[in-house]
Structure formats: C-alpha cells, structure tokens
Write a protein that holds these residues in place. Structure first.
Motif, PDB file in Angstrom:
ATOM      1  N   ALA A  45      69.496  61.864  47.753  1.00 59.13           N
ATOM      2  CA  ALA A  45      68.654  61.743  46.561  1.00 59.13           C
ATOM      3  C   ALA A  45      67.959  60.393  46.466  1.00 59.13           C
ATOM      4  N   ASP A  75      62.644  59.712  48.018  1.00 62.69           N
ATOM      5  CA  ASP A  75      62.494  58.346  47.508  1.00 62.69           C
ATOM      6  C   ASP A  75      61.068  58.207  46.986  1.00 62.69           C
ATOM      7  N   GLN A  83      59.459  55.310  47.017  1.00 65.87           N
ATOM      8  CA  GLN A  83      58.782  54.210  47.720  1.00 65.87           C
ATOM      9  C   GLN A  83      58.466  54.567  49.161  1.00 65.87           C
ATOM     10  N   GLY A 111      60.150  61.676  43.254  1.00 71.34           N
ATOM     11  CA  GLY A 111      61.385  61.394  42.537  1.00 71.34           C
ATOM     12  C   GLY A 111      62.401  62.511  42.720  1.00 71.34           C
ATOM     13  N   HIS A 112      63.673  62.143  42.760  1.00 71.20           N
ATOM     14  CA  HIS A 112      64.726  63.158  42.944  1.00 71.20           C
ATOM     15  C   HIS A 112      64.779  64.138  41.770  1.00 71.20           C
ATOM     16  N   GLU A 113      64.149  63.791  40.640  1.00 67.15           N
ATOM     17  CA  GLU A 113      64.120  64.721  39.513  1.00 67.15           C
ATOM     18  C   GLU A 113      63.298  65.972  39.836  1.00 67.15           C
ATOM     19  N   ASN A 143      72.582  56.904  45.802  1.00 73.52           N
ATOM     20  CA  ASN A 143      72.932  55.479  45.867  1.00 73.52           C
ATOM     21  C   ASN A 143      71.922  54.787  44.961  1.00 73.52           C
ATOM     22  N   LEU A 144      72.336  54.499  43.744  1.00 70.62           N
ATOM     23  CA  LEU A 144      71.401  54.098  42.682  1.00 70.62           C
ATOM     24  C   LEU A 144      71.005  52.627  42.790  1.00 70.62           C
ATOM     25  N   TYR A 199      68.191  49.438  43.051  1.00 72.78           N
ATOM     26  CA  TYR A 199      66.915  49.128  43.719  1.00 72.78           C
ATOM     27  C   TYR A 199      67.147  48.918  45.206  1.00 72.78           C
TER      28      TYR A 199
HETATM   29  N1  SAH Z   1      71.504  49.569  45.373  1.00 77.07           N
HETATM   30  C1  SAH Z   1      71.698  50.023  46.753  1.00 77.07           C
HETATM   31  C2  SAH Z   1      70.444  50.594  47.333  1.00 77.07           C
HETATM   32  C3  SAH Z   1      69.868  51.644  46.461  1.00 77.07           C
HETATM   33  S1  SAH Z   1      68.341  52.128  47.086  1.00 77.07           S
HETATM   34  C4  SAH Z   1      72.171  48.850  47.609  1.00 77.07           C
HETATM   35  O1  SAH Z   1      72.239  47.733  47.085  1.00 77.07           O
HETATM   36  O2  SAH Z   1      72.468  49.055  48.786  1.00 77.07           O
HETATM   37  C5  SAH Z   1      67.790  53.090  45.741  1.00 77.07           C
HETATM   38  C6  SAH Z   1      66.512  53.774  46.113  1.00 77.07           C
HETATM   39  O3  SAH Z   1      66.212  54.681  45.054  1.00 77.07           O
HETATM   40  C7  SAH Z   1      65.301  52.852  46.264  1.00 77.07           C
HETATM   41  O4  SAH Z   1      64.794  52.974  47.563  1.00 77.07           O
HETATM   42  C8  SAH Z   1      64.311  53.379  45.200  1.00 77.07           C
HETATM   43  O5  SAH Z   1      62.976  53.384  45.650  1.00 77.07           O
HETATM   44  C9  SAH Z   1      64.804  54.786  45.011  1.00 77.07           C
HETATM   45  N2  SAH Z   1      64.408  55.425  43.755  1.00 77.07           N
HETATM   46  C10 SAH Z   1      64.112  54.880  42.553  1.00 77.07           C
HETATM   47  N3  SAH Z   1      63.790  55.841  41.660  1.00 77.07           N
HETATM   48  C11 SAH Z   1      63.900  57.035  42.318  1.00 77.07           C
HETATM   49  C12 SAH Z   1      63.696  58.402  41.947  1.00 77.07           C
HETATM   50  N4  SAH Z   1      63.349  58.758  40.711  1.00 77.07           N
HETATM   51  N5  SAH Z   1      63.898  59.347  42.894  1.00 77.07           N
HETATM   52  C13 SAH Z   1      64.261  59.020  44.153  1.00 77.07           C
HETATM   53  N6  SAH Z   1      64.472  57.748  44.558  1.00 77.07           N
HETATM   54  C14 SAH Z   1      64.289  56.768  43.657  1.00 77.07           C
END
Ligand code: SAH
Length: 192
Positions: A26, A51, A53, A79-81, A99-100, A102
């Motif tokens: 996700a 993702d 990004q 977005g995963h939504e 894995n929530l 940033y």
């Molecule tokens: N915090 C973790 C890495 C998490 S990466 C660590 O420190 O290792 C979280 C990813 O979720 C990011 O690449 C971001 O772009 C993505 N993201 C943010 N909002 C999202 C969404 N609505 N759907 C899917 N991915 C999302």
C-alpha cells in the motif's frame, strides 16, 4: 535480540503468503516490502503496489528489476485509498503491507494521512482472503504521525473480533518514539 518491527512484519506476512498469491504493497516507499512480497508470491503470483510519488515508483522499479522480479509486480501511481478500483472483487488478496509516514530523503509534506489511510485499510479488510494478513507500521515521530497512529489504533480496536484478530507489536520502553506494528488476520465468516 527481539525481532525488529519491520522484520516482524515480514515474518508475519511470510507465514501466510506463498506461490501464486496476490499481495498489495500500500506504500511503496523505497520498495523493500514490494521486493519481499514479489519474491514470496513467486513467478505465478502478483503484487500490486501503490504510491503517490513518482520517486517511489522509480526506486521500487529499479529494485525489482535488479532482482529480476519486476514482471510480477504492477506499480500504480495513485493513493492507496483507490485500492478498490484496481482489484477485481473476485480475487481475494492474501496480504497487504502498509509502511506509513514519509519517504526518507524526500519531501516530508508527502506523508500518509489518517483519512486516506483508514479508507485504504477498510478496503483492504474487505478484499482480504480468509486467513490473509495485513501489516501496518506506524511512525509517531513526525508531525501528524501520532494522530495517524491513534486513528489507526481507534479503527482497529473497533474491528469485529469475530472477523479479525488484531495485535500490536511495540517496543514500549524506547525513548525515541520508535515505530510500531499492527497485524490483522481475517477469520472465517461468522454465522450466528
Ligand atoms: N516511514 C517509513 C517509510 C514510509 S514511505 C520509513 O521511515 O522507512 C511512505 C510512502 O507512502 C511514501 O513513499 C509516500 O509517498 C507514500 N504515500 C503517502 N500518501 C500515500 C497514499 N495516499 N497512498 C499511497 N502511498 C502514499
């Protein structure tokens, strides 16, 4: 040493995921979980990864190609939504990993948020196969992280215990607000 949060997530997912299965990452991030899922489902399985990004998709694709498993993964820049829109309702998902927070090294404004995280989690619960599992690693150190973790915890506490087992794996005496893990397993349908 006790198993780390990330290793525990892999361990719990590996227990229920095998050849030919469908799995979802996700939150691609740097693609570590995507690679793990792709290796686990084998050449006949499939992984769907989300993702928002472009950088996360690029990083993940590079990692998958380096390991020769890119052909069994579909990367979606959304977005995963929007999970529902990308999954056939008749193809249950065996495992979903979140894995929530940033993406380390990227813009901290692009971060997972409670409303969309919960929407994705609800879809994941609905689409999960019986016996399938969901892992969610939550981060509380960044702005908004604690609120998101609380929202996830609140949602998971309200999930019907006849439909899901839910546990939390957490190093409770660490000073620097370490990440922690929620795990769900879907149970057989309950008949009253
Ligand atoms: N915090 C973790 C890495 C998490 S990466 C660590 O420190 O290792 C979280 C990813 O979720 C990011 O690449 C971001 O772009 C993505 N993201 C943010 N909002 C999202 C969404 N609505 N759907 C899917 N991915 C999302």
């Amino acid at each position: 040493m006790l198993t780390s949060v990330l290793a525990m997530a892999h361990h719990a997912i590996a227990d229920v995921l095998g050849d030919g299965d469908l799995a979802v990452d996700a939150t691609l991030g740097n693609g570590h979980d995507t690679l793990f899922l792709a290796e686990r489902v084998g050449p006949t399985g499939h992984v769907l990864g989300f993702d928002v990004q472009a950088a996360a998709l690029t990083q993940t694709r590079r990692r998958l190609e380096a390991h020769g498993v890119a052909d069994r993964v579909t990367l979606v820049q959304a977005g995963h939504e929007s999970l529902d829109a990308h999954i056939a309702a008749d193809r249950p998902i065996q495992a979903v990993m979140f894995n929530l927070g940033y993406l380390p090294g990227a813009d901290k404004a692009t971060v997972t948020r409670p409303a969309t995280t919960l929407a994705a989690l609800e879809s994941a619960c609905a689409l999960l196969a019986v016996g399938g599992r969901i892992s969610i690693v939550v981060y509380v150190g960044h702005e908004g992280g604690a609120a998101e973790a609380d929202a996830v915890a609140g949602f998971l506490q309200s999930v019907d215990q006849r439909s899901f087992q839910v546990i939390r794996y957490d190093f409770i005496n660490q000073k620097n607000t370490p990440p922690y893990l929620f795990l769900l397993e879907k149970l057989k349908p309950y008949h009253s």
